[in-house]
Write a protein that holds these residues in place. Sequence first.
Motif, mmCIF file in Angstrom:
data_model
loop_
_atom_site.group_PDB
_atom_site.id
_atom_site.type_symbol
_atom_site.label_atom_id
_atom_site.label_comp_id
_atom_site.label_asym_id
_atom_site.label_seq_id
_atom_site.Cartn_x
_atom_site.Cartn_y
_atom_site.Cartn_z
ATOM 1 N N THR A 223 -63.111 60.441 -36.898
ATOM 2 C CA THR A 223 -64.658 60.642 -36.793
ATOM 3 C C THR A 223 -65.141 60.021 -38.122
ATOM 4 O OG1 THR A 223 -64.290 62.564 -37.956
ATOM 5 C CG2 THR A 223 -64.397 62.898 -35.675
ATOM 6 N N GLU A 224 -66.328 59.663 -38.168
ATOM 7 C CA GLU A 224 -66.712 58.862 -39.481
ATOM 8 C C GLU A 224 -66.416 59.731 -40.646
ATOM 9 O OE1 GLU A 224 -68.806 56.095 -40.120
ATOM 10 O OE2 GLU A 224 -68.887 55.374 -38.071
ATOM 11 N N ALA A 225 -66.651 61.160 -40.584
ATOM 12 C CA ALA A 225 -66.462 61.921 -41.720
ATOM 13 C C ALA A 225 -65.041 61.951 -42.220
ATOM 14 C CB ALA A 225 -67.066 63.399 -41.540
ATOM 15 N N SER A 226 -64.066 61.961 -41.128
ATOM 16 C CA SER A 226 -62.780 62.119 -41.546
ATOM 17 C C SER A 226 -62.187 60.790 -42.084
ATOM 18 C CB SER A 226 -62.136 62.485 -40.168
ATOM 19 O OG SER A 226 -62.424 63.841 -39.875
ATOM 20 N N TYR A 227 -62.829 59.656 -41.365
ATOM 21 C CA TYR A 227 -62.335 58.235 -41.755
ATOM 22 C C TYR A 227 -62.564 58.238 -43.461
ATOM 23 C CZ TYR A 227 -61.441 53.187 -41.835
ATOM 24 O OH TYR A 227 -60.938 52.000 -41.823
ATOM 25 N N LYS A 228 -63.685 58.782 -43.933
ATOM 26 C CA LYS A 228 -64.050 58.568 -45.464
ATOM 27 C C LYS A 228 -63.124 59.358 -46.416
ATOM 28 C CE LYS A 228 -68.840 57.768 -44.362
ATOM 29 N NZ LYS A 228 -70.377 58.048 -44.147
ATOM 30 N N THR A 229 -62.476 60.252 -45.808
ATOM 31 C CA THR A 229 -61.446 61.136 -46.472
ATOM 32 C C THR A 229 -60.025 60.525 -46.756
ATOM 33 O OG1 THR A 229 -60.757 62.339 -44.677
ATOM 34 C CG2 THR A 229 -62.640 63.141 -45.702
ATOM 35 N N LEU A 230 -59.614 59.281 -45.881
ATOM 36 C CA LEU A 230 -58.656 58.733 -46.003
ATOM 37 C C LEU A 230 -58.255 58.132 -47.288
ATOM 38 C CD1 LEU A 230 -58.359 56.998 -42.182
ATOM 39 C CD2 LEU A 230 -57.725 59.352 -43.076
ATOM 40 N N SER B 144 -61.950 50.625 -32.872
ATOM 41 C CA SER B 144 -63.110 50.977 -33.592
ATOM 42 C C SER B 144 -63.314 50.739 -34.779
ATOM 43 C CB SER B 144 -63.666 52.336 -33.128
ATOM 44 O OG SER B 144 -63.250 53.169 -33.901
ATOM 45 N N LYS B 145 -64.423 50.685 -35.435
ATOM 46 C CA LYS B 145 -64.551 50.815 -37.046
ATOM 47 C C LYS B 145 -63.761 51.905 -37.688
ATOM 48 C CE LYS B 145 -69.191 52.509 -37.506
ATOM 49 N NZ LYS B 145 -70.280 52.398 -37.955
ATOM 50 N N THR B 146 -63.445 52.812 -37.177
ATOM 51 C CA THR B 146 -62.605 54.111 -37.675
ATOM 52 C C THR B 146 -61.292 54.121 -37.140
ATOM 53 O OG1 THR B 146 -63.815 55.555 -36.112
ATOM 54 C CG2 THR B 146 -65.014 55.345 -38.262
ATOM 55 N N SER B 147 -60.904 53.052 -36.807
ATOM 56 C CA SER B 147 -59.540 53.038 -36.052
ATOM 57 C C SER B 147 -58.500 52.735 -37.334
ATOM 58 C CB SER B 147 -59.410 51.985 -35.155
ATOM 59 O OG SER B 147 -59.914 52.208 -33.771
ATOM 60 N N MET C 56 -59.585 67.272 -41.122
ATOM 61 C CA MET C 56 -59.785 65.917 -40.332
ATOM 62 C C MET C 56 -59.751 66.060 -38.828
ATOM 63 S SD MET C 56 -56.437 63.669 -40.203
ATOM 64 C CE MET C 56 -56.510 63.088 -41.852
ATOM 65 N N GLU C 57 -60.679 65.196 -38.250
ATOM 66 C CA GLU C 57 -60.777 65.079 -36.701
ATOM 67 C C GLU C 57 -60.493 63.875 -36.306
ATOM 68 O OE1 GLU C 57 -63.772 66.979 -33.263
ATOM 69 O OE2 GLU C 57 -64.063 67.307 -35.298
ATOM 70 N N LEU C 58 -59.645 63.720 -35.108
ATOM 71 C CA LEU C 58 -59.586 62.168 -34.800
ATOM 72 C C LEU C 58 -59.340 62.427 -33.200
ATOM 73 C CD1 LEU C 58 -55.976 61.858 -34.367
ATOM 74 C CD2 LEU C 58 -56.567 62.739 -36.754
ATOM 75 N N THR C 59 -59.043 61.211 -32.436
ATOM 76 C CA THR C 59 -58.873 61.004 -30.911
ATOM 77 C C THR C 59 -57.658 60.281 -30.861
ATOM 78 O OG1 THR C 59 -61.289 61.673 -30.368
ATOM 79 C CG2 THR C 59 -59.812 60.434 -28.880
ATOM 80 N N ILE C 60 -56.855 60.419 -29.947
ATOM 81 C CA ILE C 60 -55.885 59.465 -29.391
ATOM 82 C C ILE C 60 -56.284 58.764 -28.212
ATOM 83 C CG2 ILE C 60 -53.452 59.292 -28.815
ATOM 84 C CD1 ILE C 60 -52.918 61.863 -29.886
ATOM 85 N N PRO C 61 -56.714 57.477 -28.375
ATOM 86 C CA PRO C 61 -57.470 57.027 -27.168
ATOM 87 C C PRO C 61 -56.332 56.979 -26.048
ATOM 88 C CG PRO C 61 -57.184 55.302 -28.816
ATOM 89 C CD PRO C 61 -56.719 56.731 -29.469
#
Length: 151
Positions: free
Chosen positions: A92-99, A118-121, A136-141
């Motif tokens: 997610t956008e918010a989780s990507y920023k914490t990396l 995507s831009k948050t991959s 953090m929240e994410l998706t396995i596509p």
Amino acid sequence: MRRFVPSSLHRCAPAAVLASASVRRCHAAEPAAATPGKIKVKIHSDVNKKTKDIVAPTGITLMEAIRDIAKLDMEAACDGTCACSTCHVIFTEASYKTLGEDPTEDELDMLDLAPKVSKTSRLSCQVKLAPEMDGMELTIPDEMENQMSAW
């Protein structure tokens, strides 16, 4: 003559990688002592069609958490050596920023091979879990593409 291969590669690199003249290395391939603490991770799997909330120790890679703790399907063909794109995840956008760290050039090269980027991959083998990533929240596509569906 025996060539020096770092001990961190003996544990995680396939035999073909160890035998090659040049060994490709990304930052997460380095061994790391797990830091104290645990974080919560919400994983949506488009492959398994389920969502899992897990608690994982900091200091391990996200790929290890998905595979070993969440027990979700993830090929991770190169076992974390940044030599494939089969551990691709989308944050997610918010989780990507914490990396914190941006992807390395090697990781970006591998992401170029993944469908549905995507831009948050990121490659989950290149994301080391840290306290600031808690929640953090994410998706396995589901990266299987049916080439016959267009017919």
